[in-house]
Write an enzyme that holds these catalytic residues in place. Structure first.
Site, PDB file in Angstrom:
ATOM      1  N   ASP A  11     -30.160  31.158   1.134  1.00 10.86           N
ATOM      2  CA  ASP A  11     -30.506  29.732   0.909  1.00 10.86           C
ATOM      3  C   ASP A  11     -29.562  29.029   0.446  1.00 10.86           C
ATOM      4  OD1 ASP A  11     -32.507  27.357   0.849  1.00 10.86           O
ATOM      5  OD2 ASP A  11     -32.557  28.144  -1.059  1.00 10.86           O
ATOM      6  N   ASP A  13     -30.061  25.080  -1.174  1.00  9.76           N
ATOM      7  CA  ASP A  13     -30.652  24.326  -2.307  1.00  9.76           C
ATOM      8  C   ASP A  13     -31.429  25.130  -3.396  1.00  9.76           C
ATOM      9  OD1 ASP A  13     -30.226  21.233  -2.342  1.00  9.76           O
ATOM     10  OD2 ASP A  13     -30.883  21.758  -0.111  1.00  9.76           O
TER      11      ASP A  13
HETATM   12  O1  M1P Z   1     -33.691  22.849   0.511  1.00  7.89           O
HETATM   13  C1  M1P Z   1     -33.562  22.523   1.674  1.00  7.89           C
HETATM   14  C2  M1P Z   1     -34.013  21.123   2.019  1.00  7.89           C
HETATM   15  O2  M1P Z   1     -33.251  20.197   1.398  1.00  7.89           O
HETATM   16  C3  M1P Z   1     -33.265  19.008   1.722  1.00  7.89           C
HETATM   17  O3  M1P Z   1     -34.941  18.689   0.857  1.00  7.89           O
HETATM   18  P1  M1P Z   1     -34.934  17.236  -0.175  1.00  7.89           P
HETATM   19  O4  M1P Z   1     -34.052  16.435   0.383  1.00  7.89           O
HETATM   20  O5  M1P Z   1     -36.497  17.085   0.078  1.00  7.89           O
HETATM   21  O6  M1P Z   1     -34.541  17.986  -1.709  1.00  7.89           O
HETATM   22  C4  M1P Z   1     -33.735  18.550   3.084  1.00  7.89           C
HETATM   23  O7  M1P Z   1     -32.532  18.603   3.995  1.00  7.89           O
HETATM   24  C5  M1P Z   1     -34.946  19.777   3.668  1.00  7.89           C
HETATM   25  O8  M1P Z   1     -34.890  19.387   5.141  1.00  7.89           O
HETATM   26  C6  M1P Z   1     -34.367  21.005   3.448  1.00  7.89           C
HETATM   27  O9  M1P Z   1     -35.216  22.000   3.679  1.00  7.89           O
END
Ligand code: M1P
Length: 246
Positions: A11, A13
């Site tokens: 993953d 983020d």
């Molecule tokens: O971590 C993945 C997510 O990253 C973004 O989330 P947010 O802006 O809410 O922090 C989005 O791009 C989301 O679609 C994605 O799953």
């Protein structure tokens, strides 16, 4: 085991980068120079391709990693080449999607939050991203919303309302990041990317949102993968060092 037998999927983020931030040089360096010689390496992010490229240091991310799966794999690249993309509008139909988007906008218009900005609904290839604070918020405003959401469960309540309002639309909802909800057809979660990697004997998956409702949950639980929950990029590196003896 040979590099071609082992796939490590990450993953983005919260696993390789802080939320919506750029990967740190030592993490990038570890993946390229220590992990890649012993394993095939791929990314599977919930975000769309522009966001993944921005966070992973630029558009050549598709050449740095063996696989790049944006939007859960609904947009797929292998060895620097585009493979396939899915279309949520073709799959669900615009009539139904419009009802869904209208509901989201009405629901969000009634929310009282610390602040609201713009871009509340982001239409992507294979999914729709719904964001109560608005995706055009600043990084500071993002953090304020995330704290407010942790306390007031804004997104969880909205997800419950969506499930109640659209039990038959064929959509599922995942909370993957800090400020938004991803909506996509049932089954188009991160397991979707596994159809591109069936030849690997061992598939390791690292993610931070592995609990039910998180966007890493299904692939983490899938019998085809060995799943690891991480709390930060540093934790990811530390677990990799132990598992692969690096
Ligand atoms: O971590 C993945 C997510 O990253 C973004 O989330 P947010 O802006 O809410 O922090 C989005 O791009 C989301 O679609 C994605 O799953």
């Amino acid at each position: 085991m040979a590099r071609d037998d082992v796939l490590v999927l990450f993953d983005v983020d919260g696993t390789l980068t802080p939320h919506r931030q750029v990967i740190l040089p030592h993490v990038q360096d570890f993946l390229q120079n220590q992990l890649k010689p012993v394993a095939t390496v791929g990314l599977v992010g919930g975000s769309d391709m522009p966001k993944i490229a921005e966070q992973m240091g630029g558009a050549d991310v598709i050449h740095k990693f063996d696989f790049v799966f944006a939007e859960n794999g609904l947009v797929a690249y292998r060895d620097g080449q585009f493979v396939e993309k899915q279309s949520i509008s073709a799959f669900i139909g615009d009539d139904k999607l419009q009802k869904f988007i209208n509901f989201c906008l009405r629901y969000m218009s009634d929310l009282e939050l610390p602040c609201k900005r713009g871009n509340f609904v982001e239409f992507r290839n294979g999914m729709i991203n719904v964001c109560p604070v608005g995706r055009s918020c600043s990084y500071e405003e993002r953090l304020v919303f995330a704290e407010f959401d942790a306390k007031h469960r804004v997104r969880e309540q909205m997800r419950d309302a969506l499930m109640k309002a659209f039990p038959d639309l064929g959509l599922q909802f995942a909370i993957g990041g800090q400020i938004s909800i991803d909506a996509f057809p049932i089954g188009w979660d991160k397991r979707y990317c596994l159809k591109f990697v069936e030849s690997f004997k061992d598939i390791h998956f690292f993610g931070d949102r592995t609990a039910p409702g998180g966007n890493d949950h299904e692939i983490f639980e899938d019998p085809r993968t060995q799943g690891y929950t991480v709390s930060s990029p540093e934790d990811t590196l530390s677990q990799l060092k132990t598992i692969f003896k690096l």
